[in-house]
Enzyme design. Structure first.
Site, PDB file in Angstrom:
ATOM      1  N   THR A   1       0.861  -1.183   0.000  1.00  0.00           N
ATOM      2  CA  THR A   1       0.000   0.000   0.000  1.00  0.00           C
ATOM      3  C   THR A   1       0.896   1.230   0.000  1.00  0.00           C
ATOM      4  O   THR A   1       1.927   1.264   0.670  1.00  0.00           O
ATOM      5  CB  THR A   1      -0.956  -0.012   1.203  1.00  0.00           C
ATOM      6  OG1 THR A   1      -1.833  -1.133   1.060  1.00  0.00           O
ATOM      7  CG2 THR A   1      -1.814   1.242   1.259  1.00  0.00           C
TER       8      THR A   1
ATOM      9  N   PHE B   1       1.143   5.172   0.850  1.00  0.00           N
ATOM     10  CA  PHE B   1       0.537   6.156   1.748  1.00  0.00           C
ATOM     11  C   PHE B   1       1.001   7.543   1.343  1.00  0.00           C
ATOM     12  O   PHE B   1       2.146   7.719   0.906  1.00  0.00           O
ATOM     13  CB  PHE B   1       0.960   5.864   3.195  1.00  0.00           C
ATOM     14  CG  PHE B   1       0.400   4.552   3.703  1.00  0.00           C
ATOM     15  CD1 PHE B   1      -0.784   4.511   4.415  1.00  0.00           C
ATOM     16  CD2 PHE B   1       1.043   3.357   3.427  1.00  0.00           C
ATOM     17  CE1 PHE B   1      -1.315   3.302   4.842  1.00  0.00           C
ATOM     18  CE2 PHE B   1       0.519   2.145   3.847  1.00  0.00           C
ATOM     19  CZ  PHE B   1      -0.668   2.109   4.561  1.00  0.00           C
TER      20      PHE B   1
HETATM   21  O1  PPY Z   1      -7.003  -0.216   8.445  1.00  0.00           O
HETATM   22  C1  PPY Z   1      -5.783   0.014   8.388  1.00  0.00           C
HETATM   23  O2  PPY Z   1      -4.938  -0.566   9.075  1.00  0.00           O
HETATM   24  C2  PPY Z   1      -5.312   1.013   7.425  1.00  0.00           C
HETATM   25  O3  PPY Z   1      -4.354   1.683   7.670  1.00  0.00           O
HETATM   26  C3  PPY Z   1      -5.997   1.029   6.089  1.00  0.00           C
HETATM   27  C4  PPY Z   1      -5.483  -0.115   5.307  1.00  0.00           C
HETATM   28  C5  PPY Z   1      -6.133  -1.336   5.385  1.00  0.00           C
HETATM   29  C6  PPY Z   1      -5.641  -2.433   4.671  1.00  0.00           C
HETATM   30  C7  PPY Z   1      -4.494  -2.290   3.906  1.00  0.00           C
HETATM   31  C8  PPY Z   1      -3.850  -1.079   3.856  1.00  0.00           C
HETATM   32  C9  PPY Z   1      -4.342   0.024   4.552  1.00  0.00           C
END
Ligand code: PPY
Length: 286
Positions: free
Chosen positions: A175, A177
Protein backbone atom coordinates in the site's frame (compact mmCIF):
# COMPACT_ATOMS: atom_id res chain seq x y z
CA UNK A 1 8.37 20.75 19.94
CA UNK A 2 6.97 17.45 18.62
CA UNK A 3 5.37 17.37 15.18
CA UNK A 4 1.61 16.97 15.39
CA UNK A 5 0.58 14.18 13.04
CA UNK A 6 -2.95 13.07 12.15
CA UNK A 7 -2.90 9.35 11.39
CA UNK A 8 -5.66 7.11 10.07
CA UNK A 9 -6.76 4.24 12.35
CA UNK A 10 -4.99 3.77 15.66
CA UNK A 11 -1.73 2.14 16.85
CA UNK A 12 -1.28 -1.12 14.92
CA UNK A 13 -2.94 0.06 11.70
CA UNK A 14 -1.01 -0.11 8.45
CA UNK A 15 -1.16 3.67 8.32
CA UNK A 16 0.48 3.72 11.78
CA UNK A 17 3.31 1.60 10.33
CA UNK A 18 3.66 4.01 7.42
CA UNK A 19 3.77 6.98 9.83
CA UNK A 20 6.39 5.31 12.05
CA UNK A 21 8.60 4.54 9.14
CA UNK A 22 8.23 7.90 7.36
CA UNK A 23 8.89 9.92 10.53
CA UNK A 24 11.53 7.54 11.98
CA UNK A 25 13.92 9.43 14.27
CA UNK A 26 11.60 12.48 14.48
CA UNK A 27 9.81 13.63 17.61
CA UNK A 28 6.14 13.14 16.73
CA UNK A 29 2.87 13.50 18.58
CA UNK A 30 0.21 11.45 16.75
CA UNK A 31 -3.56 11.92 16.94
CA UNK A 32 -5.73 9.21 15.38
CA UNK A 33 -8.82 9.44 13.20
CA UNK A 34 -11.29 6.64 12.45
CA UNK A 35 -12.36 8.21 9.16
CA UNK A 36 -10.20 9.41 6.29
CA UNK A 37 -12.01 12.74 6.53
CA UNK A 38 -10.94 13.22 10.20
CA UNK A 39 -7.31 13.12 9.10
CA UNK A 40 -7.75 15.47 6.14
CA UNK A 41 -9.81 17.88 8.26
CA UNK A 42 -7.19 17.96 11.05
CA UNK A 43 -4.57 18.94 8.47
CA UNK A 44 -6.78 21.46 6.63
CA UNK A 45 -7.65 23.21 9.93
CA UNK A 46 -3.97 23.07 10.96
CA UNK A 47 -4.63 21.07 14.11
CA UNK A 48 -2.02 18.72 12.67
CA UNK A 49 1.04 19.72 10.67
CA UNK A 50 0.94 16.48 8.66
CA UNK A 51 -1.56 13.72 7.91
CA UNK A 52 -0.95 10.10 6.88
CA UNK A 53 -3.46 8.21 4.75
CA UNK A 54 -3.51 5.17 2.44
CA UNK A 55 -3.86 6.22 -1.20
CA UNK A 56 -3.30 3.20 -3.40
CA UNK A 57 -2.95 -0.56 -3.11
CA UNK A 58 -0.99 -2.78 -5.47
CA UNK A 59 -3.82 -5.34 -5.65
CA UNK A 60 -7.01 -3.33 -5.25
CA UNK A 61 -6.04 0.02 -6.82
CA UNK A 62 -6.62 3.64 -5.86
CA UNK A 63 -8.39 4.49 -2.60
CA UNK A 64 -10.65 6.89 -4.37
CA UNK A 65 -12.25 8.58 -1.32
CA UNK A 66 -8.83 9.82 -0.27
CA UNK A 67 -8.14 11.41 -3.66
CA UNK A 68 -11.45 13.24 -3.46
CA UNK A 69 -10.88 14.42 0.13
CA UNK A 70 -7.37 15.76 -0.44
CA UNK A 71 -8.65 17.76 -3.35
CA UNK A 72 -11.86 18.90 -1.66
CA UNK A 73 -9.99 20.16 1.45
CA UNK A 74 -7.29 21.81 -0.65
CA UNK A 75 -4.47 19.82 0.95
CA UNK A 76 -1.01 19.22 -0.50
CA UNK A 77 1.02 16.05 -0.86
CA UNK A 78 4.44 16.39 0.77
CA UNK A 79 5.62 12.77 0.84
CA UNK A 80 4.85 9.13 0.20
CA UNK A 81 5.64 5.79 1.83
CA UNK A 82 5.18 2.23 0.59
CA UNK A 83 4.39 -0.47 3.15
CA UNK A 84 4.25 -4.20 2.49
CA UNK A 85 0.88 -5.39 3.74
CA UNK A 86 0.76 -8.92 5.15
CA UNK A 87 -2.64 -9.71 6.50
CA UNK A 88 -3.20 -12.29 9.26
CA UNK A 89 -6.31 -13.78 10.79
CA UNK A 90 -6.27 -12.78 14.45
CA UNK A 91 -8.33 -14.37 17.19
CA UNK A 92 -8.58 -14.59 20.97
CA UNK A 93 -5.98 -17.03 22.32
CA UNK A 94 -7.25 -20.61 22.03
CA UNK A 95 -9.76 -19.99 19.21
CA UNK A 96 -9.74 -22.66 16.47
CA UNK A 97 -10.52 -22.06 12.80
CA UNK A 98 -13.78 -24.01 13.05
CA UNK A 99 -14.97 -21.70 15.89
CA UNK A 100 -14.97 -18.60 13.65
CA UNK A 101 -18.29 -17.16 12.46
CA UNK A 102 -17.60 -13.46 12.00
CA UNK A 103 -14.64 -11.45 10.71
CA UNK A 104 -13.95 -7.73 11.20
CA UNK A 105 -11.57 -5.62 9.13
CA UNK A 106 -11.16 -2.41 7.20
CA UNK A 107 -12.86 -2.74 3.77
CA UNK A 108 -9.37 -2.71 2.19
CA UNK A 109 -8.37 -5.68 4.37
CA UNK A 110 -11.50 -7.65 3.44
CA UNK A 111 -10.96 -6.83 -0.23
CA UNK A 112 -7.32 -7.88 -0.26
CA UNK A 113 -8.18 -11.29 1.26
CA UNK A 114 -11.17 -12.02 -0.98
CA UNK A 115 -9.96 -15.46 -2.22
CA UNK A 116 -9.11 -16.65 1.27
CA UNK A 117 -12.49 -15.48 2.59
CA UNK A 118 -14.28 -17.18 -0.31
CA UNK A 119 -13.09 -20.52 1.09
CA UNK A 120 -14.99 -19.64 4.26
CA UNK A 121 -18.18 -18.42 2.62
CA UNK A 122 -20.17 -19.01 5.82
CA UNK A 123 -18.26 -16.31 7.73
CA UNK A 124 -20.14 -13.07 8.22
CA UNK A 125 -17.91 -10.16 7.17
CA UNK A 126 -18.00 -6.82 8.98
CA UNK A 127 -16.33 -3.81 7.33
CA UNK A 128 -14.92 -1.79 10.26
CA UNK A 129 -13.06 1.49 10.86
CA UNK A 130 -9.50 0.15 10.48
CA UNK A 131 -7.64 -3.15 10.82
CA UNK A 132 -6.26 -2.16 14.24
CA UNK A 133 -9.69 -1.12 15.55
CA UNK A 134 -10.98 -4.49 14.27
CA UNK A 135 -8.30 -6.26 16.34
CA UNK A 136 -9.21 -4.20 19.41
CA UNK A 137 -12.87 -5.01 18.83
CA UNK A 138 -12.11 -8.76 18.91
CA UNK A 139 -10.22 -8.27 22.17
CA UNK A 140 -13.10 -6.26 23.68
CA UNK A 141 -15.91 -8.58 22.58
CA UNK A 142 -14.22 -11.61 24.17
CA UNK A 143 -16.18 -13.84 21.82
CA UNK A 144 -14.24 -16.82 20.39
CA UNK A 145 -16.45 -16.82 17.28
CA UNK A 146 -15.05 -13.49 16.11
CA UNK A 147 -11.79 -12.84 14.23
CA UNK A 148 -10.06 -9.80 12.72
CA UNK A 149 -7.90 -9.30 9.67
CA UNK A 150 -4.92 -7.15 10.66
CA UNK A 151 -1.13 -7.37 11.03
CA UNK A 152 1.15 -8.98 13.62
CA UNK A 153 1.77 -5.67 15.39
CA UNK A 154 -1.98 -5.41 16.04
CA UNK A 155 -1.97 -9.00 17.36
CA UNK A 156 0.74 -8.07 19.89
CA UNK A 157 -0.91 -4.77 20.83
CA UNK A 158 -4.36 -6.21 21.40
CA UNK A 159 -3.39 -9.57 22.97
CA UNK A 160 -4.55 -11.72 20.06
CA UNK A 161 -3.15 -14.88 18.47
CA UNK A 162 -2.07 -15.05 14.84
CA UNK A 163 -4.21 -18.03 13.77
CA UNK A 164 -3.39 -17.86 10.04
CA UNK A 165 -0.60 -15.83 8.39
CA UNK A 166 -0.35 -14.42 4.85
CA UNK A 167 -4.02 -14.53 3.94
CA UNK A 168 -3.82 -11.75 1.32
CA UNK A 169 -4.63 -12.93 -2.23
CA UNK A 170 -1.55 -11.29 -3.71
CA UNK A 171 1.78 -12.07 -2.00
CA UNK A 172 3.19 -8.81 -3.40
CA UNK A 173 0.65 -6.69 -1.54
CA UNK A 174 1.84 -3.10 -1.05
CA UNK A 175 0.00 0.00 0.00
CA UNK A 176 1.18 3.46 -0.85
CA UNK A 177 0.54 6.16 1.75
CA UNK A 178 0.47 9.91 1.26
CA UNK A 179 1.86 12.39 3.75
CA UNK A 180 -0.31 15.49 3.41
CA UNK A 181 -0.03 19.07 4.70
CA UNK A 182 -1.94 22.34 4.42
CA UNK A 183 0.95 24.00 2.56
CA UNK A 184 3.20 22.94 -0.29
CA UNK A 185 6.77 21.97 0.53
CA UNK A 186 9.56 22.17 -1.97
CA UNK A 187 12.89 20.41 -1.72
CA UNK A 188 15.74 20.23 -4.22
CA UNK A 189 15.60 16.42 -3.93
CA UNK A 190 11.89 16.21 -4.83
CA UNK A 191 11.45 13.92 -7.84
CA UNK A 192 7.72 13.18 -8.02
CA UNK A 193 4.82 15.50 -8.84
CA UNK A 194 1.16 14.82 -8.06
CA UNK A 195 -1.36 16.90 -9.96
CA UNK A 196 -5.05 16.98 -10.73
CA UNK A 197 -6.65 18.24 -13.92
CA UNK A 198 -9.78 18.16 -16.00
CA UNK A 199 -9.55 18.04 -19.77
CA UNK A 200 -11.66 19.81 -22.33
CA UNK A 201 -14.61 17.60 -23.15
CA UNK A 202 -13.62 16.64 -26.67
CA UNK A 203 -12.17 13.64 -28.47
CA UNK A 204 -8.50 12.99 -27.82
CA UNK A 205 -8.23 15.42 -24.87
CA UNK A 206 -6.59 12.89 -22.54
CA UNK A 207 -4.37 11.71 -25.39
CA UNK A 208 -3.06 15.27 -25.67
CA UNK A 209 -2.39 15.48 -21.93
CA UNK A 210 -0.44 12.24 -22.00
CA UNK A 211 1.40 13.46 -25.11
CA UNK A 212 2.92 16.34 -23.09
CA UNK A 213 4.56 13.85 -20.76
CA UNK A 214 5.58 11.44 -23.50
CA UNK A 215 7.16 14.03 -25.82
CA UNK A 216 9.03 15.63 -22.93
CA UNK A 217 10.40 12.37 -21.55
CA UNK A 218 8.46 12.66 -18.28
CA UNK A 219 7.69 9.29 -16.71
CA UNK A 220 4.05 9.08 -15.64
CA UNK A 221 3.74 6.62 -12.74
CA UNK A 222 0.03 6.83 -11.91
CA UNK A 223 -3.27 7.88 -13.43
CA UNK A 224 -6.56 7.79 -11.58
CA UNK A 225 -9.86 9.13 -12.86
CA UNK A 226 -12.59 10.41 -10.54
CA UNK A 227 -16.07 11.58 -11.53
CA UNK A 228 -16.72 15.33 -11.64
CA UNK A 229 -19.73 16.08 -9.43
CA UNK A 230 -22.67 17.50 -11.38
CA UNK A 231 -20.99 16.74 -14.74
CA UNK A 232 -21.97 13.17 -15.65
CA UNK A 233 -19.21 11.26 -17.42
CA UNK A 234 -16.62 13.98 -17.04
CA UNK A 235 -13.59 13.33 -14.87
CA UNK A 236 -10.82 14.69 -12.71
CA UNK A 237 -7.55 12.98 -13.56
CA UNK A 238 -5.09 12.52 -10.70
CA UNK A 239 -1.65 12.08 -12.20
CA UNK A 240 1.82 11.32 -10.81
CA UNK A 241 4.83 12.18 -12.96
CA UNK A 242 8.50 12.11 -12.12
CA UNK A 243 10.18 15.53 -11.98
CA UNK A 244 11.12 18.58 -9.92
CA UNK A 245 9.25 21.87 -10.37
CA UNK A 246 12.52 23.80 -9.97
CA UNK A 247 13.67 22.30 -13.23
CA UNK A 248 12.77 24.98 -15.82
CA UNK A 249 12.00 22.40 -18.54
CA UNK A 250 9.60 20.53 -16.24
CA UNK A 251 7.77 23.64 -15.10
CA UNK A 252 7.50 24.85 -18.71
CA UNK A 253 5.88 21.56 -19.77
CA UNK A 254 3.39 21.79 -16.90
CA UNK A 255 2.60 25.47 -17.65
CA UNK A 256 1.88 24.59 -21.28
CA UNK A 257 -0.21 21.64 -20.23
CA UNK A 258 -2.20 23.78 -17.77
CA UNK A 259 -3.21 26.09 -20.60
CA UNK A 260 -4.86 23.18 -22.38
CA UNK A 261 -6.87 22.02 -19.37
CA UNK A 262 -10.17 23.28 -17.98
CA UNK A 263 -8.75 22.87 -14.50
CA UNK A 264 -5.18 22.23 -13.39
CA UNK A 265 -3.67 22.06 -9.92
CA UNK A 266 -0.35 20.80 -8.60
CA UNK A 267 -0.97 18.97 -5.32
CA UNK A 268 2.67 18.43 -4.47
CA UNK A 269 6.28 17.81 -5.43
CA UNK A 270 8.04 15.46 -3.06
CA UNK A 271 10.78 12.88 -2.67
CA UNK A 272 9.60 9.51 -3.97
CA UNK A 273 9.90 6.57 -1.58
CA UNK A 274 13.00 4.66 -2.63
CA UNK A 275 12.93 2.27 0.34
CA UNK A 276 13.59 -1.45 0.39
CA UNK A 277 10.00 -2.17 -0.57
CA UNK A 278 10.31 -0.36 -3.84
CA UNK A 279 13.49 -2.31 -4.65
CA UNK A 280 11.63 -5.53 -3.95
CA UNK A 281 8.78 -4.53 -6.28
CA UNK A 282 11.31 -3.73 -9.03
CA UNK A 283 13.18 -7.04 -8.50
CA UNK A 284 9.89 -8.91 -8.72
CA UNK A 285 9.01 -7.16 -12.00
CA UNK A 286 12.42 -8.30 -13.34
O1 PPY B 1 -7.00 -0.22 8.44
C1 PPY B 1 -5.78 0.01 8.39
O2 PPY B 1 -4.94 -0.57 9.08
C2 PPY B 1 -5.31 1.01 7.42
O3 PPY B 1 -4.35 1.68 7.67
C3 PPY B 1 -6.00 1.03 6.09
C4 PPY B 1 -5.48 -0.12 5.31
C5 PPY B 1 -6.13 -1.34 5.39
C6 PPY B 1 -5.64 -2.43 4.67
C7 PPY B 1 -4.49 -2.29 3.91
C8 PPY B 1 -3.85 -1.08 3.86
C9 PPY B 1 -4.34 0.02 4.55
Amino acid sequence: MPLNIACFGQPGSYTYEAMKSYFAGKNISPAYGSHFEDVVQAVATRQARYGVLPIENSSTGGITDVYDLIHRYDCCVVGEKYVKVEHCLLTLPGTKLEDIREVYSHPQGLNQCRSYLKHHGEWQLHPYFSTSQSAEQVQKMEDPHIAAIANKTAADMYGLDVLVEHINDNTMNYTRFFIIAADMEQSPEADKITLVLTTQHRPGALYHVLGYFFYNGMNMTHLESRPLKGRPFEYFFHIDVMGNLRNPATSRVLRNLAEHCNYFKILGNYVSDQGGNVDEIRRHRG
